[in-house]
Design a protein around this motif. Structure first.
Motif, PDB file in Angstrom:
ATOM      1  N   GLN A 138       0.821  -1.219   0.000  1.00 13.45           N
ATOM      2  CA  GLN A 138       0.000   0.000   0.000  1.00 13.45           C
ATOM      3  C   GLN A 138       0.846   1.256   0.000  1.00 13.45           C
ATOM      4  N   ALA A 139       2.111   1.150   0.372  1.00 12.16           N
ATOM      5  CA  ALA A 139       3.000   2.316   0.383  1.00 12.16           C
ATOM      6  C   ALA A 139       4.433   1.846   0.228  1.00 12.16           C
ATOM      7  N   LEU A 140       5.261   2.703  -0.370  1.00 13.33           N
ATOM      8  CA  LEU A 140       6.702   2.439  -0.434  1.00 13.33           C
ATOM      9  C   LEU A 140       7.464   3.615   0.166  1.00 13.33           C
ATOM     10  N   GLN A 141       6.714   4.515   0.764  1.00  8.27           N
ATOM     11  CA  GLN A 141       7.279   5.609   1.558  1.00  8.27           C
ATOM     12  C   GLN A 141       6.423   5.731   2.796  1.00  8.27           C
ATOM     13  N   PHE A 142       7.066   5.753   3.971  1.00  7.72           N
ATOM     14  CA  PHE A 142       6.300   5.744   5.222  1.00  7.72           C
ATOM     15  C   PHE A 142       7.202   6.239   6.344  1.00  7.72           C
ATOM     16  N   GLY A 143       6.614   6.324   7.541  1.00  3.24           N
ATOM     17  CA  GLY A 143       7.377   6.782   8.707  1.00  3.24           C
ATOM     18  C   GLY A 143       8.089   5.634   9.390  1.00  3.24           C
ATOM     19  N   GLN A 144       8.902   5.940  10.408  1.00  2.00           N
ATOM     20  CA  GLN A 144       9.603   4.871  11.116  1.00  2.00           C
ATOM     21  C   GLN A 144       8.663   4.216  12.130  1.00  2.00           C
ATOM     22  N   PRO A 145       8.914   2.937  12.469  1.00  2.77           N
ATOM     23  CA  PRO A 145       7.978   2.202  13.335  1.00  2.77           C
ATOM     24  C   PRO A 145       7.977   2.633  14.801  1.00  2.77           C
ATOM     25  N   VAL A 146       9.039   3.287  15.232  1.00  4.54           N
ATOM     26  CA  VAL A 146       9.063   3.899  16.568  1.00  4.54           C
ATOM     27  C   VAL A 146       9.761   5.244  16.426  1.00  4.54           C
ATOM     28  N   SER A 169      22.286  -5.483   8.539  1.00  8.55           N
ATOM     29  CA  SER A 169      21.361  -5.478   7.402  1.00  8.55           C
ATOM     30  C   SER A 169      20.063  -4.742   7.690  1.00  8.55           C
ATOM     31  N   GLY A 170      20.074  -3.887   8.697  1.00  8.11           N
ATOM     32  CA  GLY A 170      18.865  -3.124   8.979  1.00  8.11           C
ATOM     33  C   GLY A 170      19.212  -1.792   9.605  1.00  8.11           C
ATOM     34  N   MET A 171      18.186  -1.162  10.168  1.00 10.41           N
ATOM     35  CA  MET A 171      18.366   0.129  10.831  1.00 10.41           C
ATOM     36  C   MET A 171      18.081  -0.062  12.316  1.00 10.41           C
ATOM     37  N   ASP A 172      18.934   0.489  13.165  1.00 11.53           N
ATOM     38  CA  ASP A 172      18.681   0.459  14.603  1.00 11.53           C
ATOM     39  C   ASP A 172      18.073   1.792  15.021  1.00 11.53           C
ATOM     40  N   ILE A 173      16.988   1.721  15.772  1.00 15.48           N
ATOM     41  CA  ILE A 173      16.354   2.940  16.277  1.00 15.48           C
ATOM     42  C   ILE A 173      16.370   2.870  17.796  1.00 15.48           C
ATOM     43  N   ALA A 174      16.996   3.854  18.420  1.00 10.93           N
ATOM     44  CA  ALA A 174      17.090   3.885  19.879  1.00 10.93           C
ATOM     45  C   ALA A 174      15.760   4.337  20.458  1.00 10.93           C
ATOM     46  N   ALA A 175      15.230   3.573  21.398  1.00 11.60           N
ATOM     47  CA  ALA A 175      13.967   3.935  22.053  1.00 11.60           C
ATOM     48  C   ALA A 175      13.903   3.184  23.376  1.00 11.60           C
ATOM     49  N   PRO A 176      13.246   3.784  24.376  1.00 11.12           N
ATOM     50  CA  PRO A 176      13.160   3.105  25.670  1.00 11.12           C
ATOM     51  C   PRO A 176      12.389   1.794  25.577  1.00 11.12           C
ATOM     52  N   ALA A 177      12.796   0.819  26.406  1.00  8.35           N
ATOM     53  CA  ALA A 177      12.066  -0.447  26.468  1.00  8.35           C
ATOM     54  C   ALA A 177      10.600  -0.151  26.774  1.00  8.35           C
ATOM     55  N   MET A 239      15.180  -5.583  24.623  1.00 12.47           N
ATOM     56  CA  MET A 239      16.596  -5.892  24.399  1.00 12.47           C
ATOM     57  C   MET A 239      16.814  -7.399  24.452  1.00 12.47           C
ATOM     58  N   THR A 240      15.861  -8.138  23.841  1.00 15.07           N
ATOM     59  CA  THR A 240      16.021  -9.588  23.765  1.00 15.07           C
ATOM     60  C   THR A 240      17.005  -9.925  22.647  1.00 15.07           C
ATOM     61  N   GLY A 241      17.625 -11.096  22.742  1.00 19.50           N
ATOM     62  CA  GLY A 241      18.641 -11.499  21.769  1.00 19.50           C
ATOM     63  C   GLY A 241      19.990 -10.926  22.161  1.00 19.50           C
ATOM     64  N   ARG A 242      20.899 -10.871  21.190  1.00 20.95           N
ATOM     65  CA  ARG A 242      22.258 -10.404  21.469  1.00 20.95           C
ATOM     66  C   ARG A 242      22.348  -8.900  21.290  1.00 20.95           C
ATOM     67  N   VAL A 243      22.081  -8.158  22.330  1.00 23.32           N
ATOM     68  CA  VAL A 243      22.159  -6.692  22.244  1.00 23.32           C
ATOM     69  C   VAL A 243      22.737  -6.151  23.539  1.00 23.32           C
ATOM     70  N   THR A 244      23.161  -4.906  23.487  1.00 28.67           N
ATOM     71  CA  THR A 244      23.728  -4.285  24.685  1.00 28.67           C
ATOM     72  C   THR A 244      22.772  -3.272  25.311  1.00 28.67           C
ATOM     73  N   GLY A 245      21.720  -2.911  24.595  1.00 31.14           N
ATOM     74  CA  GLY A 245      20.761  -1.964  25.156  1.00 31.14           C
ATOM     75  C   GLY A 245      19.475  -2.009  24.368  1.00 31.14           C
ATOM     76  N   PRO A 246      18.399  -1.426  24.917  1.00 31.89           N
ATOM     77  CA  PRO A 246      17.114  -1.475  24.218  1.00 31.89           C
ATOM     78  C   PRO A 246      17.141  -0.667  22.928  1.00 31.89           C
ATOM     79  N   HIS A 247      16.698  -1.270  21.862  1.00 38.25           N
ATOM     80  CA  HIS A 247      16.532  -0.567  20.589  1.00 38.25           C
ATOM     81  C   HIS A 247      15.708  -1.470  19.676  1.00 38.25           C
TER      82      HIS A 247
END
Ligand SMILES: [Zn+2]
Length: 267
Positions: A138-146, A169-177, A239-247
């Motif tokens: 429905q779209a190929l331009q949109f906002g970020q999910p958080v 292979s993706g984008m990391d977006i910093a956001a509180p848990a 921050m599930t999986g192999r990560v050092t902080g919530p994102h």
């Protein structure tokens, strides 16, 4: 004349939609006009995978994801109709940054049990990325999910103790848990999982091989088969999986190739 609308019975059809930014490099997107007169979306393939074809004004165009591992040079979209033929496009080189890290060997050398789990995860992730449905996105331009600060680390090559790992292979977006993660565009939940590296993960199918992935969630609030509208919550940042902080790790895949989500963000 502007605003020409085409009405057709083709399943993969809609009025023209805004395209992602074109960047014909490994990890980018090529926009390839197809010289086909057809009422229905033609079946087009590239690098062994079916590609997204949409109607833009009066013609069909392929929106092709270019895998990060693609060698620069000539690439092709192949069509079977009206007669088998190829349409070429150029993939320009792109140099992504390299990050070399020295870490305790324990952190990078996985146990046999972990390796077995990682392999199971890989198969499950592959299954989601290979999903095909005939609907057009429905779209190929949109906002970020958080909301939050976005990394520009797509494509970053990571070397741990001298050993190359898969590029980011993706984008990391910093956001509180606990921040709600929302579908940026309509999609169907085609998979959920709890993976060794990616943690709690949701996959959405947006149609025609366009798949999005949301990782490291603290909570998954959807089930496979559920249809989401733009803005619907699918889970929470964690921050599930192999990560050092919530994102949130946000991945977008076109024709089975991870592409830079930045190209799809509405400016
Ligand atoms: Zn990431």
């Amino acid at each position: 004349m502007v605003g020409l609308m085409l009405v057709s019975s083709a399943p993969c059809n809609a009025a023209s939609i805004a395209l992602p930014a074109q960047s014909a490099v490994p990890g980018g997107v090529a926009i390839v006009p197809l010289d086909v007169e057809s009422e229905h979306a033609p079946v087009a393939m590239s690098a062994g995978h079916r590609v997204l074809v949409i109607r833009q004004d009066a013609r069909w165009i392929a929106v092709v994801g270019i895998a990060l591992a693609t060698a620069p040079g000539r690439a092709t979209v192949s069509l079977r109709e009206p007669a088998p033929h190829f349409i070429g496009f150029e993939v320009a080189p792109k140099q992504y940054a390299t990050q070399s890290l020295k870490v305790p060997p324990k952190q990078v050398n996985l146990s046999a049990a972990d390796l077995e789990r990682v392999e199971k995860d890989r198969v499950s992730i592959e299954r989601s990325l290979s999903h095909w449905s005939d609907l057009a996105p429905q779209a190929l331009q949109f906002g970020q999910p958080v909301p939050g600060v976005r990394s520009s680390s797509f494509g970053l090559r990571r070397v741990f103790n001298g050993e190359s790992r898969n590029p980011h292979s993706g984008m990391d977006i910093a956001a509180p848990a606990g921040t709600p993660v929302r579908a940026p565009l309509a999609g169907e939940v085609i998979g959920t999982g709890s993976y060794f590296f990616n943690g709690n993960t949701v996959f959405l199918d947006h149609g025609s091989g366009f798949i999005s992935m949301y990782c490291h969630l603290s909570k998954i609030s959807v089930k496979p088969g559920q249809k989401l509208g733009p803005g619907d919550t699918l889970g929470e940042v964690g921050m599930t999986g192999r990560v050092t902080g919530p994102h949130l790790h946000w991945g977008l895949s076109l024709n089975h190739a991870w592409v830079d989500p930045e190209l799809f963000l509405k400016q």
